[in-house]
Motif scaffolding. Structure first.
Motif, PDB file in Angstrom:
ATOM      1  N   ASP A  77      35.707  27.849  35.144  1.00  0.00           N
ATOM      2  CA  ASP A  77      35.984  27.517  36.548  1.00  0.00           C
ATOM      3  C   ASP A  77      34.848  26.645  37.083  1.00  0.00           C
ATOM      4  O   ASP A  77      33.769  27.147  37.407  1.00  0.00           O
ATOM      5  N   ILE A  78      35.101  25.337  37.172  1.00  0.00           N
ATOM      6  CA  ILE A  78      34.063  24.373  37.546  1.00  0.00           C
ATOM      7  C   ILE A  78      34.178  24.043  39.031  1.00  0.00           C
ATOM      8  O   ILE A  78      35.230  23.615  39.497  1.00  0.00           O
ATOM      9  N   GLY A  79      33.083  24.244  39.744  1.00  0.00           N
ATOM     10  CA  GLY A  79      33.115  24.089  41.205  1.00  0.00           C
ATOM     11  C   GLY A  79      33.692  25.330  41.849  1.00  0.00           C
ATOM     12  O   GLY A  79      34.470  25.265  42.798  1.00  0.00           O
ATOM     13  N   SER A  80      33.291  26.478  41.331  1.00  0.00           N
ATOM     14  CA  SER A  80      33.901  27.756  41.718  1.00  0.00           C
ATOM     15  C   SER A  80      33.569  28.181  43.135  1.00  0.00           C
ATOM     16  O   SER A  80      34.289  28.981  43.739  1.00  0.00           O
ATOM     17  N   GLY A  81      32.466  27.680  43.694  1.00  0.00           N
ATOM     18  CA  GLY A  81      32.108  28.046  45.060  1.00  0.00           C
ATOM     19  C   GLY A  81      31.556  29.453  45.169  1.00  0.00           C
ATOM     20  O   GLY A  81      31.177  30.085  44.180  1.00  0.00           O
ATOM     21  N   ILE A  82      31.510  29.953  46.389  1.00  0.00           N
ATOM     22  CA  ILE A  82      31.008  31.305  46.644  1.00  0.00           C
ATOM     23  C   ILE A  82      32.142  32.298  46.421  1.00  0.00           C
ATOM     24  O   ILE A  82      33.206  32.164  47.026  1.00  0.00           O
ATOM     25  N   PRO A  83      31.958  33.274  45.559  1.00  0.00           N
ATOM     26  CA  PRO A  83      33.033  34.230  45.297  1.00  0.00           C
ATOM     27  C   PRO A  83      33.432  34.977  46.564  1.00  0.00           C
ATOM     28  O   PRO A  83      32.597  35.560  47.248  1.00  0.00           O
ATOM     29  N   THR A  84      34.709  34.903  46.877  1.00  0.00           N
ATOM     30  CA  THR A  84      35.269  35.678  47.982  1.00  0.00           C
ATOM     31  C   THR A  84      36.448  36.456  47.423  1.00  0.00           C
ATOM     32  O   THR A  84      36.589  36.581  46.213  1.00  0.00           O
ATOM     33  N   VAL A  85      37.281  36.988  48.296  1.00  0.00           N
ATOM     34  CA  VAL A  85      38.433  37.759  47.830  1.00  0.00           C
ATOM     35  C   VAL A  85      39.315  36.870  46.950  1.00  0.00           C
ATOM     36  O   VAL A  85      39.635  35.743  47.304  1.00  0.00           O
ATOM     37  N   GLY A  86      39.676  37.387  45.786  1.00  0.00           N
ATOM     38  CA  GLY A  86      40.539  36.631  44.891  1.00  0.00           C
ATOM     39  C   GLY A  86      39.794  35.765  43.911  1.00  0.00           C
ATOM     40  O   GLY A  86      40.236  34.664  43.588  1.00  0.00           O
ATOM     41  N   ASN A  87      38.648  36.236  43.407  1.00  0.00           N
ATOM     42  CA  ASN A  87      37.920  35.497  42.375  1.00  0.00           C
ATOM     43  C   ASN A  87      38.737  35.459  41.093  1.00  0.00           C
ATOM     44  O   ASN A  87      39.548  36.344  40.816  1.00  0.00           O
ATOM     45  N   VAL A  88      38.478  34.446  40.273  1.00  0.00           N
ATOM     46  CA  VAL A  88      39.230  34.284  39.030  1.00  0.00           C
ATOM     47  C   VAL A  88      39.046  35.492  38.119  1.00  0.00           C
ATOM     48  O   VAL A  88      40.018  36.000  37.539  1.00  0.00           O
ATOM     49  N   HIS A  89      37.812  35.985  37.991  1.00  0.00           N
ATOM     50  CA  HIS A  89      37.609  37.099  37.052  1.00  0.00           C
ATOM     51  C   HIS A  89      38.309  38.367  37.545  1.00  0.00           C
ATOM     52  O   HIS A  89      38.803  39.156  36.737  1.00  0.00           O
ATOM     53  N   GLU A  90      38.381  38.556  38.856  1.00  0.00           N
ATOM     54  CA  GLU A  90      39.081  39.735  39.377  1.00  0.00           C
ATOM     55  C   GLU A  90      40.571  39.659  39.065  1.00  0.00           C
ATOM     56  O   GLU A  90      41.171  40.634  38.614  1.00  0.00           O
ATOM     57  N   ILE A  91      41.166  38.499  39.315  1.00  0.00           N
ATOM     58  CA  ILE A  91      42.599  38.323  39.065  1.00  0.00           C
ATOM     59  C   ILE A  91      42.894  38.449  37.579  1.00  0.00           C
ATOM     60  O   ILE A  91      43.805  39.190  37.166  1.00  0.00           O
ATOM     61  N   ALA A  92      42.118  37.718  36.766  1.00  0.00           N
ATOM     62  CA  ALA A  92      42.389  37.679  35.333  1.00  0.00           C
ATOM     63  C   ALA A  92      42.153  39.030  34.669  1.00  0.00           C
ATOM     64  O   ALA A  92      42.986  39.504  33.884  1.00  0.00           O
ATOM     65  N   GLN A  93      41.026  39.660  34.980  1.00  0.00           N
ATOM     66  CA  GLN A  93      40.688  40.911  34.286  1.00  0.00           C
ATOM     67  C   GLN A  93      41.542  42.084  34.756  1.00  0.00           C
ATOM     68  O   GLN A  93      41.710  43.052  34.007  1.00  0.00           O
ATOM     69  N   ARG A  94      42.087  41.980  35.957  1.00  0.00           N
ATOM     70  CA  ARG A  94      43.010  43.029  36.403  1.00  0.00           C
ATOM     71  C   ARG A  94      44.280  42.996  35.548  1.00  0.00           C
ATOM     72  O   ARG A  94      44.844  44.039  35.207  1.00  0.00           O
ATOM     73  N   ALA A  95      44.727  41.776  35.211  1.00  0.00           N
ATOM     74  CA  ALA A  95      45.937  41.625  34.399  1.00  0.00           C
ATOM     75  C   ALA A  95      45.643  41.733  32.907  1.00  0.00           C
ATOM     76  O   ALA A  95      46.494  42.201  32.132  1.00  0.00           O
TER      77      ALA A  95
END
Length: 269
Positions: A77-95
């Motif tokens: 994730d390039i240019g990911s910014g400041i992690p807020t609700v709905g981070n990539v790792h949260e979405i991906a690792q939940r699934a």
């Protein structure tokens, strides 16, 4: 102002940051008064600004779910910014608990706070680097430690390209990333577009972002599509982000108000 504990000592708290402005649009708390002032000025010029950020984040969520369904388990994730609700790792690792994520951002606040959030997560990490230096990203020890480029990787460049000028040759940077990927990898792009926008609104928005280190560089659908060179576009192609595989028909209504165009490409072979 008193410097928050999450803010590194070497950052300028008197100059707005696009990452912290984006955090403000999403309802986050990792922003300063100068960022909120710039964000409110942007909202005066373009009242849909918070909607734009939220629509883009919803696009990211749908894309990650799609990629997980396609069997992808590695994300850059390039240019990911400041992690807020709905981070990539949260979405991906939940699934998919085995999913691995590397965040990349040039903003020291985004990187510092990401490190706090990711502490203890052995399948996610963050590095401080710039999209304009893809070779350095690909060669970074943390990237090489966590991602196996002989297997499919999803490269996410979401809400970033409008801060990269044509002079910086973003197409070349994306091709460098593409050439490092295995078949079955994906490229995800979104960026602000000026298609159908009022010229006055566009000029006012550009004026706001000139206060930051990242002036705007908006593009149209044809330019966005060209960035997917070498990839097979996933249906429905490059569209306004609410139109990309919407969860309901209603959520795709008035999609052009989101201002962001987005798409997903798959590397064949």
């Amino acid at each position: 102002m008193q410097r928050p504990v999450w803010a590194p000592e070497d950052i300028d708290t008197e100059r707005p940051s696009v990452a912290r402005m984006y955090d403000y649009y999403l309802g986050g708390s990792h922003n300063f008064a100068v960022d909120r002032a710039a964000a409110r000025a942007m909202m005066e010029a373009v009242p849909e600004a918070p909607l734009m950020a939220q629509a883009n984040r919803a696009f990211l969520r749908r894309v990650v779910h799609y990629l997980i369904d396609q069997g992808v388990r590695q994300f850059l994730d390039i240019g990911s910014g400041i992690p807020t609700v709905g981070n990539v790792h949260e979405i991906a690792q939940r699934a998919a608990p085995d999913a691995r994520v590397v965040y990349v951002d040039v903003d020291p606040v985004a990187v510092a706070h990401s490190r706090e959030i990711l502490a203890g997560d052995e399948r996610a990490t963050v590095i401080q680097e710039d999209l304009r230096h893809p070779d350095r990203i690909l060669a970074h020890p943390e990237v090489r430690r966590l991602l196996d480029f002989s297997q499919p990787v999803a490269v996410l460049v979401v809400a970033v390209l409008h801060f990269v000028s044509d002079d910086d040759r973003p197409g070349d940077q994306l091709r460098t990333l593409r050439d490092a990927l295995a078949p079955g990898s994906h490229l995800v792009l979104s960026q602000a577009s000026d298609e159908g926008r009022d010229e006055t609104q566009r000029a006012e928005a550009e004026q706001v972002y000139r206060r930051t280190d990242n002036p705007l560089w908006v593009r149209g659908r044809a330019e966005m599509t060209a960035f997917f060179d070498g990839f097979e576009l996933v249906e429905p192609g490059v569209v306004w982000v609410p139109q990309w595989r919407p969860e309901t028909a209603e959520s795709a209504e008035n999609a052009e108000q989101a201002v962001f165009l987005g798409g997903v490409g798959r590397l064949g072979g």
